[in-house]
Each structure stands twice: as C-alpha cells, then as structure tokens.
Design an enzyme around this catalytic site. Structure first.
Site, short mmCIF file in Angstrom:
data_model
loop_
_atom_site.label_atom_id
_atom_site.label_comp_id
_atom_site.label_asym_id
_atom_site.label_seq_id
_atom_site.Cartn_x
_atom_site.Cartn_y
_atom_site.Cartn_z
N ASP A 1 0.92 -1.18 0.42
CA ASP A 1 -0.24 -0.09 -0.33
C ASP A 1 1.06 1.50 0.06
O ASP A 1 1.41 1.49 0.84
CB ASP A 1 -0.67 -0.11 1.37
CG ASP A 1 -1.91 1.14 1.10
OD1 ASP A 1 -2.52 1.38 0.61
OD2 ASP A 1 -1.97 2.06 2.33
N GLU B 1 1.41 -0.49 -4.75
CA GLU B 1 0.57 0.46 -5.57
C GLU B 1 1.65 2.28 -5.58
O GLU B 1 1.67 2.27 -4.02
CB GLU B 1 0.36 1.12 -4.39
CG GLU B 1 -1.58 1.80 -4.74
CD GLU B 1 -2.81 2.61 -3.78
OE1 GLU B 1 -3.85 2.83 -3.76
OE2 GLU B 1 -1.85 2.21 -2.24
#
Length: 700
Positions: free
Chosen positions: A347, A384
C-alpha cells in the site's frame, strides 16, 4: 509448554535472557522476551494469565546492567505457559509529542514483534490521552511457533488472475452459510467457489493486526469501525478478529494458506508499511512512539518533532532507516517462510522512496533490499506506486522485479467504456500490456497489474450506476472519497426499474470485465464484481463493516448470469496463451509464424483510427501463441450505434462468435458457438459492446 493456567499467587523465576531473537520465543524451559527501546533507562514486563485478566499476575523489572544489550532489553521467564499475555512499560525520556515522559512511561506497550494479539482491553481514545488508563492497550499473546520451512519455491505472476477480497466481508453476511463467519476458517469453506470461478491468486486486504477503532470521530459517533484494515499495529500477527481463537492466530492463518495451496490457489497479502495505527500527535500510544519514535517515523526535529504525513494517516514510517528496513525485511520473510504466503501488494509504496526529511531518493534502499532478499526475491512484489503527498511512480517504481498497480490502465479503460472518444491509441497500448510504461527498462507485461475496480472506489456495478459518489453513510457529509470516478450511470442515478437502463448497465459491466480479461498483463478482479455486488454508490466504504460491504450470497438472476460470464471469460483466457504473452507484442511474425502476433484494425482492416479524435471503435487480431491454439479477432465498439466491421480472411480458416456482450445470457459467451462467420468478410457489432471471434479450421 502448556497453555496458561496461572495461579495468581505464582511467581515465575527469571533469567537475564538473550537479545536473540526479538519478540516472545517459546524455548526449552520457558519463554525468552526481547524488545528494542533506545532511550529507556529501565523496562518492565507485565504478565497476564489470559486475555480476560484485568491485572498482571507478575511484573518483572529489567535492569540495564543485567537485561540490556546495546538497545535491546531481554529476559527469560522459566516454565511460563503459552497463551499468557504480556505488555511492556518503558521508563525514561521518550519524546512523545502529546504527553510528558512520566505519562509515556506509564503506558503499557505492545511488542512490535508479537505473533498473536488480544484487543480485549484496547481503547484508542484512552491510549491517546496522557491521563488515559495505562492498561487500555493491546496485549501480545505468547503462542506456539508454527512449523517453518527454509525452502521457498519460486512463485511468479505468469498466467495469474488475481481476485481481491476482504477476509471478513467475504463470509460475514448471514447468507454465507459458513460455520465461523468473518474468519480465516470461514474463508476456507469458500475455497471451492474460488476454485470454480477460475482465479489463480487471492489477494487479501490487510490481515496484519489492525486497529478497528481507527476512524474519524464522526464515523465513530455513528458506531462505524475501520473495516478495510489499513491501520496496522502488529506487523507479525494475523488480525485477531479473523481468528476463532486469538491465541492461535498464526496457526489459524497458516491453515488457510495450506488449504489454499491444496486447492492450487496462491495467496497475496495487501500490506501497509507506510504508516501505523499510532497516527499523528493526537493519536494513541501503542508501541513505536515510545520505543523508537525518531527512528521509526518521519519526524521534523525543527518543528518540535512534528510527524511528517505523506500518507494522509497522520504519520509516515521512516522505511529507509537501516533498523526500520531490517524490521520490514524480517517481517516479510516471516510471512513467506513461516506462514507460507505467496507474495505481497504494498500500500502507498512510493513512501518507500523517501529518505530522511521525506526527500525523494534516486536509489532507495528498501525496495532493492526487498527484491534482493533470498526469500522475498522468489515471490511476487506488487507496488501501489504512489503516495498521498503527490509521488507517482507508475512505470518507474525503483527496482527490477516489482509489478505495479496500473492506475493509468484503470483510468483509460473507464474513460473509453463510458464513451469518451479519441482514446484508441491509449486503449490499445493498455490492452497490449502497457509497453510505454515497462518495455524501455526491460520489464515485461506481467509488471502491469491491470484493474478497473478495487476495494478503494466504486464496485463494478456502481461504476455503471452512479455519476457521483454517495458516501453520506460514512458520517463526513459526503466529503470523503474521490470525486473523480470516471463513471457513467447509463441514464439514471442509482437504483432504477427502467429496463433499458438496467440492460445497458449489465452490458457495460460485461464490457469492462471482457476488456480486462482480454488484455495482456495481469488482470485483477475486485471480489464481488463477478456477482454485481453494490455499495449503493459509496466509493470509500473503509468504515462500513456491514451489509453495505459484505458479500451477499443470495444471488439474483442477473448476478448468476454475470457469474457465469466471468467464469467463461476466465476459462477463455486460460485456453488462449496469446492473451498471456510473456513478451510485448511487436506487430510482426515471430519464431517462424505465418501471421504477426497482433494486427490492428478499425472498421476497415489495417486502418486503426490512432489519430481520429472522434473514434470509439477499434479491432485487433491476435495470432496463436501455442500449437493448436486458435486465433482471436476482438472488436470494441463504444459508439452509440451499431457498426459493420471488416473481418480478416485466412485460407482454410473461418470464424465463430464466442463473445458478444450485447447478447443476453447464455449467448453473451459460449465455448463452442455454431454461429459461423466463414462466408462473410464483415460482421455486425452492436453499440456499446465487445465482440470476440475465434478461428477454426474448415473441414477438408
């Protein structure tokens, strides 16, 4: 070792212990405890008989001259049973912004290396206050180690079809029919569904222990909790609420992985190493703020130790500090080596490129260290590739082996399917594997993780049902969540009984799924999209642990038709290696082939409308990649009217229609169509539809 059955009057003998390894380690004769704390002048280990114990049955004081080696504090407790709980207290100067050293020294701290955690007495509000109850903390649980293996086989994303799901939400709905809803055990019962769907990899939203109380005050006032899990507090422990018995968290998670592997499925974890649940200056004290505040976090010493926030969550992990980098590496290796996961999605991974002071590093140590690890180099690593402060590394994330969530693919395909003209070149580049992003530096189509929807944003059905977000249920007056959804409601906002609007929405949903699974690269499907799950226009359901987010297993006729369509599309992808090429398309024959690997067309053969600002139609022919494979001819028509499109003619070959998203189930996709195009050199393509033709040899 025996499970805890501790007499409150009993006192266990102690030894100095060892700084190897960190955490609580069950060994012959007892348990070794070790914790890093740089500035402490003394430490206390608080032992609790069980997760329900209010008071510790023993407090062990650690002396610097006996129990400290460098900055590591350690002690060995003889004959201590497993499943006891423990916390730490650290005396000394700490520099925690929101409280003085005396208040910080009273706080009970969670071991950052805990393998299992109890949240029985956790209170985020009290842990955030200087005068809040010191025992309102998470507690680590002494747990048995899982069986470990040193060998890690090489695992890649070649041929992968990723399915992103939420462990709790997948089985928490009453209709799930599992024995333990919302748990790892419940998910095991749904493995046959995943197997039948045909996906190869399951990507789990955060399962590292997180703070469910970490929501804005307005959401908390509505009784909402942190559902997605992007608020990690214990990076080595599976989340306790996903377990039947918190003390057996590693064993229960490992059982899930073993069951997935037995079914031929791989498991990827969505991990959050960009921030923690401790948030900013007003956030709670859990562990790192006291144990290693200026090491673990980006802080500004010139501004009173203010937390630098590049994540939108109050703090940012100082990932490239040598000690933090080592902590992250050991943690990831534990999940692969001991818990047997098959890879990671990181993330807000652009945080990994920030050095001291938040400055951008050209060669950040952490990404290279992860992909150079003997263990981690063998598993997929997905970034990401952006953060909340403006960094954007899609196509340029540091390292060699990293795949990336391709946000550009998502945006281009959304714009095209909703009907924006002049995107043909971008659409074809995306469907061909995004060579513009990855080819120049030697990367491959598998570096591109293609997706149209994910947990963050609209579901697939909502993408074709809403023009705007509807997040009122989150308690922030619809201010949260992105306004840039690139969606189209097909003529009505939200629920409608208009059959023409409903029909168009279903067709658009099929269009998105068809384009995704016909693209080079690695497709990722959001869990529930295959059965038209809706969040009623909420594009930021991070706090909705309820039926708004859960998978409803009571399927309508439309849901069952969509499920069949997706299953057949996945099967189509699997039987056509030409959709899963290892190298980028060239437009030329390869390896002695007769036909080029791809030929691009418009309504006329060989005339793709690359530079037509009004174009909404493109076609292409994919040559066979493997012996015996059929060719594919694919037409995408996002115009408002039908078109007659030329079809290539090959000696001894004819075409049969296998996909037409304009048709109702079961004609929308067929595995062996009797509809032949052999006597025609053109075909009719309905408006807003995807057509796929498959070649077959004519009878002699």
């Amino acid at each position: 070792m025996l499970k805890a059955n501790v007499d409150g009057a009993h006192r266990y003998r102690v030894q100095p212990g060892s700084r190897f390894p960190v955490g609580a380690t069950v060994a012959d004769g007892g348990v070794n405890f070790c914790l890093f704390c740089r500035h402490a002048t003394g430490m206390e280990l608080l032992l609790y008989a069980s997760t329900e114990s209010i008071e510790p049955f023993q407090i062990v004081s650690l002396a610097p001259d006996v129990n400290r080696t460098f900055y590591f504090w350690h002690v060995f407790i003889e004959d201590l049973p497993v499943h006891c709980c423990y916390t730490w207290r650290a005396c000394g100067p700490h520099g925690v912004p929101q409280m003085d050293d005396a208040a910080a020294s009273r706080k009970e701290l969670l071991d950052p290396n805990a393998r299992a955690v109890s949240e029985r007495f956790w209170n985020r509000q009290q842990a955030s206050e200087a005068q809040g109850a010191s025992h309102a903390s998470f507690r680590a649980i002494v747990t048995e180690p899982v069986e470990t293996r040193d060998d890690v086989d090489i695992r890649t994303l070649d041929d992968a079809i990723i399915y992103e799901l939420h462990v709790g939400g997948f089985t928490r709905h009453p209709s799930s029919g599992v024995r333990c809803p919302g748990t790892f055990a419940g998910l095991i019962e749904k493995i046959p569904y995943l197997k039948e769907l045909g996906v190869t990899h399951v990507e789990l939203l955060p399962v590292m222990a997180f703070d469910e109380q970490d929501v804005p005050p307005s959401a908390a006032a509505k009784g909402l909790t942190n559902y997605w899990g992007y608020s990690t507090h214990s990076f080595h422990s599976p989340h306790s609420r996903y377990c039947v018995e918190a003390a057996r968290a590693p064993q229960e998670f490992r059982a899930l992985i073993d069951a997935m592997h037995a079914a031929g499925l791989r498991v990827l974890l969505d991990v959050v190493f960009n921030h923690t649940a401790e948030a900013g200056a007003n956030g709670p004290v859990i562990n790192f703020k006291v144990l290693a505040n200026e090491i673990f976090y980006h802080v500004d010493p010139a501004d009173g130790g203010r937390y630098r926030d590049y994540t939108g969550c109050g703090n940012t992990i100082n990932c490239n500090h040598p000690l933090v980098c080592a902590f992250i590496l050991r943690c990831l290796e534990y999940w692969v080596r001991d818990l047997r996961v098959d890879g990671f999605r990181f993330d807000l991974a652009s945080v990994f490129t920030r050095g001291e002071g938040g400055a951008l590093l050209s060669n950040p140590p952490l990404p290279w260290a992860i992909e150079s690890s003997e263990v981690l180099s063998r598993v997929p690593l997905i970034a990401e590739a952006w953060d909340a402060a403006g960094l954007y590394h899609v196509g340029a994330f540091p390292g060699m082996a990293w795949a990336e969530w391709n946000g550009r693919y998502r945006d281009v395909i959304r714009r095209f399917v909703r009907g924006e003209p002049g995107l043909i070149g971008q659409v074809c580049t995306c469907m061909a594997g995004s060579a513009d992003l990855y080819q120049a530096d030697g990367r491959l189509p598998a570096n591109s993780i293609n997706f149209v929807t994910c947990h963050d944003g609209f579901t697939l059905l909502d993408l074709v049902s809403y023009n705007a977000k509807h997040n009122e249920a989150n308690g922030e007056d619809n201010r949260d969540g992105t306004n840039d959804n690139l969606s189209w409601n097909c003529g009505a906002e939200g629920e409608t009984h208009d059959p023409s609007v409903i029909g168009l929405r279903l067709k658009q949903a099929r269009n998105f799924m068809a384009i995704l699974l016909l693209s080079q690269g690695v497709p990722m499907i959001l869990g529930g999209d295959e059965v038209l799950r809706t969040q009623r226009g909420n594009n930021n359901a991070f706090c909705q642990d309820n039926e708004l987010s859960w998978q409803d297993w009571r399927m309508s006729r439309d849901a069952l038709d969509m499920l069949r369509f997706v299953r057949e599309l996945i099967a189509l992808r699997k039987r056509h290696p030409s959709l899963r090429r290892r190298r980028f398309l060239t437009g030329r024959p390869a390896n002695g082939d007769t036909y080029p690997d791809v030929a691009w067309h418009g309504e006329r053969l060989g005339e793709p409308p690359w530079h037509d600002p009004g174009a909404r139609l493109v076609a292409f022919t994919l040559a066979a990649q493997a012996p015996g494979e059929a060719m594919l001819h694919i037409v995408l028509n996002m115009n408002d009217d039908a078109r007659i499109v030329a079809v290539p003619v090959f000696d001894g070959q004819s075409w049969r229609r296998i996909v037409d998203t304009s048709l109702a189930s079961p004609l929308d996709i067929v595995s062996d169509s009797v509809t032949s195009q052999s006597e025609f050199d053109a075909c009719h393509v309905a408006p807003h539809s995807v057509l796929v033709l498959e070649s077959h040899r004519n009878a002699a």
